[in-house]
Design a protein around this motif. Sequence first.
Motif, short mmCIF file in Angstrom:
data_model
loop_
_atom_site.label_atom_id
_atom_site.label_comp_id
_atom_site.label_asym_id
_atom_site.label_seq_id
_atom_site.Cartn_x
_atom_site.Cartn_y
_atom_site.Cartn_z
N LEU A 94 0.86 -1.18 0.00
CA LEU A 94 0.00 0.00 0.00
C LEU A 94 0.90 1.24 0.00
CD1 LEU A 94 -2.68 1.46 0.14
CD2 LEU A 94 -2.74 1.03 2.61
N SER A 139 -1.45 5.56 -3.27
CA SER A 139 -2.68 4.77 -3.27
C SER A 139 -3.49 5.02 -2.00
CB SER A 139 -2.36 3.28 -3.39
OG SER A 139 -1.79 2.98 -4.65
N PHE A 140 -2.79 5.08 -0.86
CA PHE A 140 -3.49 5.35 0.40
C PHE A 140 -4.16 6.72 0.37
CE2 PHE A 140 -3.59 7.12 4.70
CZ PHE A 140 -4.36 6.16 5.35
N ALA A 150 -8.13 7.41 0.72
CA ALA A 150 -8.62 8.31 1.76
C ALA A 150 -9.48 9.42 1.16
CB ALA A 150 -7.45 8.89 2.54
N ASP A 205 -3.27 8.66 8.78
CA ASP A 205 -2.21 7.67 8.58
C ASP A 205 -2.28 6.53 9.58
OD1 ASP A 205 0.09 7.23 6.77
OD2 ASP A 205 1.21 7.13 8.66
N ARG A 213 -3.84 3.25 8.30
CA ARG A 213 -3.22 2.57 7.14
C ARG A 213 -3.33 1.05 7.25
NH1 ARG A 213 0.64 3.91 3.28
NH2 ARG A 213 0.76 6.02 4.14
N GLN A 214 -3.08 0.50 8.43
CA GLN A 214 -3.13 -0.95 8.58
C GLN A 214 -4.55 -1.46 8.42
OE1 GLN A 214 -0.61 -3.10 8.64
NE2 GLN A 214 -2.17 -4.69 8.54
N VAL A 246 -6.90 -0.07 6.53
CA VAL A 246 -7.18 0.00 5.10
C VAL A 246 -6.52 -1.18 4.39
CG1 VAL A 246 -6.74 1.32 2.99
CG2 VAL A 246 -7.51 2.49 5.08
N TYR A 247 -5.26 -1.45 4.75
CA TYR A 247 -4.54 -2.55 4.11
C TYR A 247 -5.27 -3.88 4.32
CZ TYR A 247 -0.78 -5.64 2.66
OH TYR A 247 -0.06 -6.59 2.00
N PHE A 249 -2.63 -2.80 -4.98
CA PHE A 249 -3.43 -1.62 -4.65
C PHE A 249 -3.52 -0.63 -5.81
CE2 PHE A 249 -3.09 -3.12 -0.33
CZ PHE A 249 -4.28 -2.67 0.25
#
Length: 282
Positions: free
Chosen positions: A13, A17-18, A22, A35, A38-39, A41-42, A57
């Motif tokens: 990721l 892409s993140f 978002a 941020d 992030r985990q 979302v992953y 991603f």
Amino acid sequence: MSVMTHSAADYTLDPASFATIARITHAHAGITLNDGKRQLVYSRLAKQIRKRGLSGFGEFVELMQSDAQVRREAIFALTTNHTKLFRENHHFDHFAQALRPRLIEAAERGRPVRLWSSASSSGEEPYSLAMTLLGDNRAAGARLVQRDVAMLATDLAPHVLSVAKAGRYPGEMAKDVPERYRRVWTTMEGDQMVMAPELKRIIAYRQLNLLDPWPMQGKFDAIFCRNVMIYFDEPTKARLIERFAELLAPGSFLYIGHSERVIGPATDAFEPAGNTIYRRRG
């Protein structure tokens, strides 16, 4: 010929892409992904990538931008649905003591009684509220159901609404229901707890994005919006509270989550009535 398969650990990721995920999530659902998410979302979107057989991603983000169905499914996957029956029970205690007697009297006079669980998830909140409204006497509750009493229960994600409509939960969840309600409004079928038909009769489940236009016209006697605004930025929270104020009858109540507060232009429309409970002035 061999077929290449991916595990979730194979994907990367990247920051771009993140950031795009978002931005899309905020634009379509009002949810802010900093941020620290992030985990989350992953882990949740890697399953979507693997299911579709995509390379990673980057390809998934392109689909999110071009395919509305992929975008909806991604946002549903990112929606947190942690809940339980009678969560933050002080809200239901307040409702039973401060509002229920008035609503029963109004219903007996023929006035409509309207409640809204605005982020109903898989149904635990609306069923808890319905049990509290109908009380611990089955006959009296059944009579109330015959009056003009209705609860709207909405959520962004259709898959949790299907669970709510079924009204069937793991048996171990029975421990969260006060005994006086459990014995009247639930039954056990094998290892499942089943909600009574009277509860289902007064609840209408509908899919609704709180950022979209609302079809409701009449006023509500109580609105529950708990542990949702923590995912929104300040302007989105303020506008949402303003919209709630417009739909709440004078003297009605807004119930919000334990870490949330009323902010923005609508603040003057409310007065504190308890821990994360606000009364609509007027």
